[in-house]
Write a protein that holds these residues in place. Structure first.
Motif, PDB file in Angstrom:
ATOM      1  N   UNK A 196       4.433   5.257  -5.733  1.00 12.63           N
ATOM      2  CA  UNK A 196       4.493   5.043  -7.178  1.00 12.63           C
ATOM      3  C   UNK A 196       3.589   6.023  -7.929  1.00 12.63           C
ATOM      4  N   UNK A 197       2.371   6.197  -7.456  1.00  8.02           N
ATOM      5  CA  UNK A 197       1.440   7.113  -8.117  1.00  8.02           C
ATOM      6  C   UNK A 197       2.002   8.533  -8.173  1.00  8.02           C
ATOM      7  N   UNK A 198       2.647   8.966  -7.115  1.00 10.61           N
ATOM      8  CA  UNK A 198       3.188  10.319  -7.053  1.00 10.61           C
ATOM      9  C   UNK A 198       4.481  10.461  -7.853  1.00 10.61           C
ATOM     10  N   UNK A 199       5.307   9.433  -7.834  1.00  7.04           N
ATOM     11  CA  UNK A 199       6.561   9.477  -8.590  1.00  7.04           C
ATOM     12  C   UNK A 199       6.282   9.513 -10.095  1.00  7.04           C
ATOM     13  N   UNK A 200       5.271   8.783 -10.551  1.00  7.15           N
ATOM     14  CA  UNK A 200       4.901   8.845 -11.970  1.00  7.15           C
ATOM     15  C   UNK A 200       4.510  10.262 -12.371  1.00  7.15           C
ATOM     16  N   UNK A 201       3.756  10.926 -11.521  1.00  9.58           N
ATOM     17  CA  UNK A 201       3.379  12.313 -11.808  1.00  9.58           C
ATOM     18  C   UNK A 201       4.603  13.221 -11.806  1.00  9.58           C
ATOM     19  N   UNK A 202       5.509  13.001 -10.867  1.00  7.05           N
ATOM     20  CA  UNK A 202       6.743  13.802 -10.824  1.00  7.05           C
ATOM     21  C   UNK A 202       7.535  13.629 -12.114  1.00  7.05           C
ATOM     22  N   UNK A 203       7.637  12.396 -12.584  1.00 12.18           N
ATOM     23  CA  UNK A 203       8.382  12.122 -13.814  1.00 12.18           C
ATOM     24  C   UNK A 203       7.769  12.878 -14.996  1.00 12.18           C
ATOM     25  N   UNK A 204       6.445  12.892 -15.064  1.00 15.44           N
ATOM     26  CA  UNK A 204       5.763  13.612 -16.142  1.00 15.44           C
ATOM     27  C   UNK A 204       6.023  15.109 -16.058  1.00 15.44           C
ATOM     28  N   UNK A 255       0.837  -1.201   0.000  1.00 12.01           N
ATOM     29  CA  UNK A 255       0.000   0.000   0.000  1.00 12.01           C
ATOM     30  C   UNK A 255       0.875   1.255   0.000  1.00 12.01           C
ATOM     31  N   UNK A 256       1.913   1.243   0.816  1.00 12.85           N
ATOM     32  CA  UNK A 256       2.844   2.373   0.871  1.00 12.85           C
ATOM     33  C   UNK A 256       3.557   2.554  -0.472  1.00 12.85           C
ATOM     34  N   UNK A 257       4.005   1.457  -1.059  1.00 12.49           N
ATOM     35  CA  UNK A 257       4.700   1.518  -2.347  1.00 12.49           C
ATOM     36  C   UNK A 257       3.781   2.074  -3.432  1.00 12.49           C
ATOM     37  N   UNK A 258       2.524   1.685  -3.427  1.00 11.27           N
ATOM     38  CA  UNK A 258       1.560   2.188  -4.419  1.00 11.27           C
ATOM     39  C   UNK A 258       1.356   3.690  -4.250  1.00 11.27           C
ATOM     40  N   UNK A 259       1.266   4.147  -3.004  1.00  9.30           N
ATOM     41  CA  UNK A 259       1.143   5.575  -2.695  1.00  9.30           C
ATOM     42  C   UNK A 259       2.311   6.343  -3.315  1.00  9.30           C
ATOM     43  N   UNK A 310      11.396   2.663  -1.143  1.00  5.88           N
ATOM     44  CA  UNK A 310      11.608   3.837  -1.996  1.00  5.88           C
ATOM     45  C   UNK A 310      12.543   3.483  -3.146  1.00  5.88           C
ATOM     46  N   UNK A 311      13.617   2.804  -2.857  1.00  5.73           N
ATOM     47  CA  UNK A 311      14.602   2.426  -3.879  1.00  5.73           C
ATOM     48  C   UNK A 311      13.966   1.547  -4.951  1.00  5.73           C
ATOM     49  N   UNK A 312      13.169   0.576  -4.524  1.00  3.43           N
ATOM     50  CA  UNK A 312      12.513  -0.321  -5.481  1.00  3.43           C
ATOM     51  C   UNK A 312      11.535   0.456  -6.373  1.00  3.43           C
TER      52      UNK A 312
END
Length: 112
Positions: free
Chosen positions: A79-87, A73-77, A107-109
């Motif tokens: 991941x969703x934000x990191x994808x937006x950051x990348x964009x 659940x934490x990783x999904x939280x 975080x590293x994964x």
């Protein structure tokens, strides 16, 4: 500045030197792609605690929950934000991620 759609700046130059208040995911969804030079992330640290702070005058209390049902659940939280950051990042942009020993392995994964 609140993160409601009607109060957001209209043109890219209006975004310059703005501080936006709100859930970063909701705010980032409204920003244009390849727009920022730097993203600094300071997410919850997976402490599995409820945190509560007061200001120096003790007139305001701030709190947030850092409780998660699972590492997934934490990783999904994240991941969703990191994808937006990348964009949002320009091709020459940088991402700085603030974390501690509690979640660095997750975080590293996610970043990889």
């Amino acid at each position: 500045m609140e993160s409601s759609r009607k109060s957001l700046p209209k043109t890219p130059t209006d975004w310059l030197n703005q501080v936006l208040l709100g859930d970063c995911k909701q705010v980032m969804e409204t920003l244009p792609s390849s727009f920022v030079d730097l993203v600094y992330l300071d997410p919850p640290f997976l402490t599995q605690k409820k945190h509560k702070l007061t200001n120096r005058e003790r007139s305001k209390t701030f709190s947030f929950s850092d409780l998660w049902n699972s590492h997934s659940e934490y990783a999904e939280f994240l991941y969703e934000r990191i994808l937006l950051c990348k964009r949002l990042l320009k091709p020459t942009g940088s991402l700085y991620f603030h974390c501690d020993k509690n979640a660095i392995h997750i975080v590293r994964a996610v970043l990889d």
